[in-house]
Design an enzyme around this catalytic site. Sequence first.
Site, PDB file in Angstrom:
ATOM      1  N   ASP A   1      24.523 -15.306  11.760  1.00  0.00           N
ATOM      2  CA  ASP A   1      25.281 -14.170  12.294  1.00  0.00           C
ATOM      3  C   ASP A   1      25.256 -14.118  13.819  1.00  0.00           C
ATOM      4  O   ASP A   1      24.456 -14.783  14.482  1.00  0.00           O
ATOM      5  CB  ASP A   1      24.692 -12.863  11.756  1.00  0.00           C
TER       6      ASP A   1
ATOM      7  N   HIS B   1      20.165 -15.981  12.230  1.00  0.00           N
ATOM      8  CA  HIS B   1      20.988 -15.646  13.392  1.00  0.00           C
ATOM      9  C   HIS B   1      21.061 -16.837  14.344  1.00  0.00           C
ATOM     10  O   HIS B   1      20.084 -17.562  14.514  1.00  0.00           O
ATOM     11  CB  HIS B   1      20.430 -14.430  14.133  1.00  0.00           C
TER      12      HIS B   1
END
Length: 264
Positions: free
Chosen positions: A75, A220
Amino acid sequence: MRVRLIMLMVIVIFLGGYHAPVVSSQDSSSRPSESVSGSNSAEEEQLTLGQLRQKYADTFKTNGPSTKKVALTFDDVPDPRFTPQVLDILKKYDVRATFFIVGSRAEKHPDLVKRIVKEGHMVGNHSYNHPEFSKLSMTAFRKQILHTGDIIQRLAGYTPKMIRPPYGDINEEQLRWAAKQHYSIVNWNVDSLDWKGLSKEQVKDNILSAVKPGSIVLQHAGGGVGSNLNGTIEALPEIIEELRNRGYELVTLDEMLGLPKAID
């Protein structure tokens, strides 16, 4: 005298008969009021994310079928501090992953989005500037999705079908709209918690202790000011090696879920 008495009795009977309907009318008028109040309460009741996943199972996904496949997802990209390092590792191990794009970052770092796509990875929509969707009006929510979709389309060549809400957060009205527009909402069922700045070993343990057939793993490759994702970057090679040792195939979300990567 008798006539007056008879007339008085008629008046009493008449008044008694007239009074009953008034009481009945008051009772019946109060029931719709209570019913309306109950209906409003039901309409205002908000479902949990778990309940929304059950109610909108065709649209809202957190995992794939129970097969020996795992989807690595990243992400908050693109971010020049972390995204290139993640891409380098994935390229070295010949792994395809899924990256959820923040529109405002894509505007600042378009070449990184193009690199993600060029190297065979899939991209999804992660909003324009990472708000909490449930706190937005429907107009603002739609703008987040549509504007980011347009940005990604220009850079990747397609408008992503898959949306990952920031913080995994979405409400029912937004979910209904997404379903009507043929989007898929894709969260995760294995959380690395790497955004906390965890160590390599902590990130590895969070993933490898929870992964199972059909898992969607959240990591992430981008962050905010002061973010430290060194743990997830250092852990990634060993996570890939261990998952392969366990017999897992590492796939993108369109492969995992059997869905197209682009919106209809």
